[in-house]
Design an enzyme around this catalytic site. Sequence first.
Site, PDB file in Angstrom:
ATOM      1  N   CYS A  49       7.733 -10.539   5.894  1.00 30.00           N
ATOM      2  CA  CYS A  49       7.009  -9.282   6.110  1.00 30.00           C
ATOM      3  C   CYS A  49       6.650  -9.097   7.585  1.00 30.00           C
ATOM      4  O   CYS A  49       5.869  -9.842   8.157  1.00 30.00           O
ATOM      5  CB  CYS A  49       5.742  -9.255   5.255  1.00 30.00           C
ATOM      6  SG  CYS A  49       4.814  -7.716   5.394  1.00 30.00           S
ATOM      7  N   TYR A  68      11.362  12.187  -7.004  1.00 34.86           N
ATOM      8  CA  TYR A  68      10.971  10.881  -7.537  1.00 34.86           C
ATOM      9  C   TYR A  68      11.407  10.717  -8.990  1.00 34.86           C
ATOM     10  O   TYR A  68      12.063   9.737  -9.351  1.00 34.86           O
ATOM     11  CB  TYR A  68       9.453  10.635  -7.425  1.00 34.86           C
ATOM     12  CG  TYR A  68       9.075   9.489  -8.320  1.00 34.86           C
ATOM     13  CD1 TYR A  68       9.383   8.188  -7.935  1.00 34.86           C
ATOM     14  CD2 TYR A  68       8.548   9.708  -9.595  1.00 34.86           C
ATOM     15  CE1 TYR A  68       9.138   7.121  -8.775  1.00 34.86           C
ATOM     16  CE2 TYR A  68       8.303   8.647 -10.443  1.00 34.86           C
ATOM     17  CZ  TYR A  68       8.593   7.370 -10.039  1.00 34.86           C
ATOM     18  OH  TYR A  68       8.384   6.323 -10.878  1.00 34.86           O
ATOM     19  N   CYS A  72       2.116 -12.900  -2.311  1.00 34.45           N
ATOM     20  CA  CYS A  72       3.330 -12.093  -2.148  1.00 34.45           C
ATOM     21  C   CYS A  72       4.574 -12.974  -2.058  1.00 34.45           C
ATOM     22  O   CYS A  72       4.635 -13.906  -1.263  1.00 34.45           O
ATOM     23  CB  CYS A  72       3.226 -11.223  -0.897  1.00 34.45           C
ATOM     24  SG  CYS A  72       4.671 -10.164  -0.652  1.00 34.45           S
ATOM     25  N   CYS A  85      -1.706 -10.746   0.117  1.00 31.60           N
ATOM     26  CA  CYS A  85      -0.535 -11.309   0.788  1.00 31.60           C
ATOM     27  C   CYS A  85      -0.307 -12.774   0.411  1.00 31.60           C
ATOM     28  O   CYS A  85       0.820 -13.264   0.461  1.00 31.60           O
ATOM     29  CB  CYS A  85      -0.684 -11.159   2.296  1.00 31.60           C
ATOM     30  SG  CYS A  85      -0.821  -9.439   2.846  1.00 31.60           S
ATOM     31  N   GLU A  88       7.431   8.787 -16.884  1.00 28.08           N
ATOM     32  CA  GLU A  88       7.435   9.110 -15.455  1.00 28.08           C
ATOM     33  C   GLU A  88       6.611  10.354 -15.162  1.00 28.08           C
ATOM     34  O   GLU A  88       5.870  10.395 -14.179  1.00 28.08           O
ATOM     35  CB  GLU A  88       8.876   9.298 -14.965  1.00 28.08           C
ATOM     36  CG  GLU A  88       9.742   8.047 -15.041  1.00 28.08           C
ATOM     37  CD  GLU A  88       9.164   6.888 -14.239  1.00 28.08           C
ATOM     38  OE1 GLU A  88       8.350   7.135 -13.340  1.00 28.08           O
ATOM     39  OE2 GLU A  88       9.521   5.737 -14.523  1.00 28.08           O
ATOM     40  N   CYS A  96       0.959  -5.691  -3.126  1.00 31.00           N
ATOM     41  CA  CYS A  96       0.970  -5.009  -1.825  1.00 31.00           C
ATOM     42  C   CYS A  96       0.248  -3.676  -1.953  1.00 31.00           C
ATOM     43  O   CYS A  96       0.805  -2.610  -1.709  1.00 31.00           O
ATOM     44  CB  CYS A  96       2.415  -4.818  -1.364  1.00 31.00           C
ATOM     45  SG  CYS A  96       2.590  -4.332   0.368  1.00 31.00           S
ATOM     46  N   ASP A 132       8.594   6.082  -4.438  1.00 34.15           N
ATOM     47  CA  ASP A 132       7.242   6.497  -4.803  1.00 34.15           C
ATOM     48  C   ASP A 132       6.296   5.892  -3.778  1.00 34.15           C
ATOM     49  O   ASP A 132       6.728   5.181  -2.874  1.00 34.15           O
ATOM     50  CB  ASP A 132       6.887   6.031  -6.217  1.00 34.15           C
ATOM     51  CG  ASP A 132       6.516   4.571  -6.221  1.00 34.15           C
ATOM     52  OD1 ASP A 132       7.224   3.791  -5.578  1.00 34.15           O
ATOM     53  OD2 ASP A 132       5.510   4.201  -6.837  1.00 34.15           O
TER      54      ASP A 132
END
Length: 310
Positions: free
Chosen positions: A202, A115, A196, A193, A32, A186, A133
Site C-alpha cells: 500500500c 455502478y 490488511c 491497516c 445492488e 480499508c 463503487d
Amino acid sequence: MQRAVVDWFAESARDLPWRRPGTSAWGVLVSEVMSQQTPMSRVAPRWEEWLHRWPTPADLAAASPAEVLLAWDSLGYPRRALRLREAAAAIAADHDNVVPVGEEVLRSLPGIGPYTAAAVTSFAHGTRTTVLDVNIRRVLHRIFAGRSHPAPAPSTRERAWASAFVPQRSHVEWNAGTMELGALVCTSRRPACEECPVAEHCRWLAAGKPIDPQRKPTTQAWNGTDRQLRGAVMAVLRSCGPAGVRTDLLTASARELDAEALAALPDPVQQAIARVRELGSSERVARLIADLIDDGLAERAAGNRLRLPG
DNA sequence: AACTCGGGGGT
DNA sequence: ACCCCAGAGTT
C-alpha cells in the site's frame, strides 16, 4: 497482489444472503439497487422479503407502486423502489423476464447506472468488467495512488485507470474482494491497516497515511426541507399498513395521528400536517401526496424550503 | 460539474 | 453535530 485480495476474500467474506449459491441475476440486481447509498445491514432483511415475495421481475412489475413502497420500508430514497419496479416491467416486457446481459442494455433500465450495470455484469453474469463503487475506489486510491480518498465522482480517466488492475482470471473475486476490503478493513475513517492483507503493497500506508485535504460537498441541510417532510409523510403512510400508501387515505392518516405522535414529529412536519388538515380538500391532499410519492416535485422550492399546494 | 434525493447508525 | 453508506438522474 491481486491474489492476496482474492485469498483474503475467500476467507473473510461476509455471509450475505445474496451471496448464497443459486441466487438469480434478478436477486443480484435487487440487492445492488437496495444497496445504493444504504448499508447492507439494513438491506439484508428487506432483500429476503422481496425475493420471497417477488421472485422474478414480472412478479414485481405486477405489484402496485403502493405495495412496493410499503415493502421498501425505510431503506431510504424510495424513488429507487419505483424505478426498480419500472425496470422489472421493462425486463418482463422486453427481455423475456430475464435480466439482460450487457452493461449498455442494463444502463438503459430505470435506476441502473454505471455502478449497478457493472456489478450485475460481474456478480450475476460473471463477465469481466470494472466495478467502481466508493469502497473499491478508496481501496485503489490508497494502494496504488497513495491517496486517502477518491474524488466525489469517478471520471472516465479513473475508470480506465482502475480497469488495468482487474485481473484476467479471478476478476469477480477481485471486484467483490476489493469492495469487501473497503467495507471491512480499508474504511473511510479508521482503516484497520494491521489487518490488511495487502498492507505491504500500500502506497498510502508507506507514505504515512496522509489525509487528503479534500473538499466535501457541504452537507445538505435537513431541517425544514422538502426531503424531511416527504420522509415524514412516507413514514406516516407506512405506519398505516397496506392501505396506508393509497394517496386518498392521507387525510385520514393525518387526522388519526394522536397528539402524542404529532408532538414527536419535527416542527416542519407538524406544521405541514397542520396545513394538510386545514386544507380540508382531499383532492389537494391527494395531489400533494401523489407528487411526493411519484417524486414529481418538478418545481423545487426555492432555497429547498417546504412548499405545499393551495 | 453541481444539485437533489432518505434514513439510520457510528463517532 | 457531523460523517458515512455496493449511486442515479437532472440541470
